[in-house]
Design an enzyme around this catalytic site. Structure first.
Site, PDB file in Angstrom:
ATOM      1  CB  THR A 153       0.525 -13.387   2.478  1.00 16.72           C
ATOM      2  OG1 THR A 153       1.212 -12.593   1.490  1.00 16.72           O
ATOM      3  CG2 THR A 153      -0.587 -14.195   1.851  1.00 16.72           C
ATOM      4  CG  ASP A 200      -2.044   0.920   1.248  1.00 13.26           C
ATOM      5  OD1 ASP A 200      -2.793   0.951   2.238  1.00 13.26           O
ATOM      6  OD2 ASP A 200      -2.199   1.636   0.242  1.00 13.26           O
TER       7      ASP A 200
HETATM    8  N1  APR Z   1       5.351  -5.180  -4.791  1.00 14.22           N
HETATM    9  C1  APR Z   1       4.740  -6.390  -4.648  1.00 14.22           C
HETATM   10  N2  APR Z   1       4.465  -6.950  -3.450  1.00 14.22           N
HETATM   11  C2  APR Z   1       4.828  -6.245  -2.351  1.00 14.22           C
HETATM   12  C3  APR Z   1       5.454  -4.969  -2.411  1.00 14.22           C
HETATM   13  C4  APR Z   1       5.712  -4.444  -3.708  1.00 14.22           C
HETATM   14  N3  APR Z   1       6.295  -3.249  -3.874  1.00 14.22           N
HETATM   15  N4  APR Z   1       5.669  -4.538  -1.128  1.00 14.22           N
HETATM   16  C5  APR Z   1       5.217  -5.510  -0.310  1.00 14.22           C
HETATM   17  N5  APR Z   1       4.718  -6.544  -1.034  1.00 14.22           N
HETATM   18  C6  APR Z   1       4.148  -7.810  -0.584  1.00 14.22           C
HETATM   19  C7  APR Z   1       4.483  -8.268   0.798  1.00 14.22           C
HETATM   20  O1  APR Z   1       5.797  -8.820   0.841  1.00 14.22           O
HETATM   21  C8  APR Z   1       3.414  -9.334   0.977  1.00 14.22           C
HETATM   22  O2  APR Z   1       3.809 -10.525   0.322  1.00 14.22           O
HETATM   23  O3  APR Z   1       2.730  -7.682  -0.576  1.00 14.22           O
HETATM   24  C9  APR Z   1       2.213  -8.744   0.223  1.00 14.22           C
HETATM   25  C10 APR Z   1       1.124  -8.164   1.126  1.00 14.22           C
HETATM   26  O4  APR Z   1       1.729  -7.614   2.274  1.00 14.22           O
HETATM   27  P1  APR Z   1       1.243  -6.203   2.903  1.00 14.22           P
HETATM   28  O5  APR Z   1       1.623  -5.119   1.996  1.00 14.22           O
HETATM   29  O6  APR Z   1       1.705  -6.187   4.317  1.00 14.22           O
HETATM   30  O7  APR Z   1      -0.365  -6.300   2.864  1.00 14.22           O
HETATM   31  P2  APR Z   1      -1.381  -7.106   3.769  1.00 14.22           P
HETATM   32  O8  APR Z   1      -0.784  -8.281   4.437  1.00 14.22           O
HETATM   33  O9  APR Z   1      -2.586  -7.300   2.893  1.00 14.22           O
HETATM   34  O10 APR Z   1      -1.727  -6.045   4.911  1.00 14.22           O
HETATM   35  C11 APR Z   1      -2.441  -4.889   4.557  1.00 14.22           C
HETATM   36  O11 APR Z   1      -0.835  -3.445   5.511  1.00 14.22           O
HETATM   37  O12 APR Z   1       0.288  -1.802   4.413  1.00 14.22           O
HETATM   38  C12 APR Z   1      -0.774  -2.043   5.221  1.00 14.22           C
HETATM   39  O13 APR Z   1      -2.355  -0.355   4.613  1.00 14.22           O
HETATM   40  C13 APR Z   1      -2.077  -1.735   4.536  1.00 14.22           C
HETATM   41  O14 APR Z   1      -3.324  -1.946   6.547  1.00 14.22           O
HETATM   42  C14 APR Z   1      -3.009  -2.589   5.331  1.00 14.22           C
HETATM   43  C15 APR Z   1      -2.200  -3.843   5.593  1.00 14.22           C
END
Ligand code: APR
Length: 171
Positions: A117, A33
């Site tokens: 995840t 995000d």
């Molecule tokens: N590109 C692709 N995948 C990514 C990137 C990127 N630039 N950055 C992180 N990821 C991956 C993470 O390694 C993980 O495998 O995206 C996946 C989802 O992880 P998170 O971003 O932590 O999302 P999630 O587990 O759905 O949690 C969502 O986290 O960032 C906050 O605002 C968001 O509150 C929400 C929560």
């Protein structure tokens, strides 16, 4: 429809729509995000402020602004609480809602991160097969979306999606 997995950063992917693993406020956060908002620039948050949030499992669409992707589809995934709170159904709903929205907007190519995840701790060994099955089921019924890419941010994540895809292909 072609479903592939790659190792990479979703903010660099040039496709019709990338999916953001958001939270229900849609006002940004960490993880993917944060990366998407940083790469898209401030206009993304400005548009997100007009959306009044989004329930878990649903999806809303914005422009991509400075991203190479035309659109961003935002979906709050479920927080893993042990599996007894409908998390699996909600995760399926995330993938389905995003693909429905992508098709409505005529998106032929869609890239997903591994929703829920990371910070939301949904176990990868459960999330990956749910993602693959939901994507394949949707695309069997819908001809608009032609190419889906799972953009994995680590080798470990990619391993689970590769395994889920291989297992689906064997069925
Ligand atoms: N590109 C692709 N995948 C990514 C990137 C990127 N630039 N950055 C992180 N990821 C991956 C993470 O390694 C993980 O495998 O995206 C996946 C989802 O992880 P998170 O971003 O932590 O999302 P999630 O587990 O759905 O949690 C969502 O986290 O960032 C906050 O605002 C968001 O509150 C929400 C929560």
């Amino acid at each position: 429809m072609k479903l592939t997995t790659i190792l990479g950063d979703i903010t660099k992917i040039s496709c019709d729509a990338i999916v953001n693993a958001a939270n229900t406020s849609l006002l940004g956060g960490g993880g993917v995000d944060g990366a998407i908002h940083r790469a898209a620039g401030p206009e993304l948050l400005k548009e997100c402020r007009t959306l009044n949030g989004c329930p878990t499992g649903k999806a809303k669409i914005t422009k991509g602004y400075r991203l190479p992707a035309k659109y961003v589809i935002h979906t709050p995934g479920p927080i893993w609480r042990g599996g007894g709170s409908g998390e699996e159904t909600l995760l399926r709903s995330c993938y389905k809602s995003c693909l429905e929205l992508a098709a409505t907007y005529g998106c032929k190519s869609v890239a997903f991160p591994s929703i829920s995840t990371g910070v939301y701790h949904f176990p990868l060994e459960k999330a990956a097969p749910i993602a693959v099955q939901t994507i394949m089921d949707f695309c069997k019924e819908n001809g608009v979306v032609e190419e889906v890419t799972m953009v994995c941010f680590s080798e470990d994540t990619k391993k689970y999606y590769d395994e889920a895809l291989a297992r689906w292909s064997e069925e």
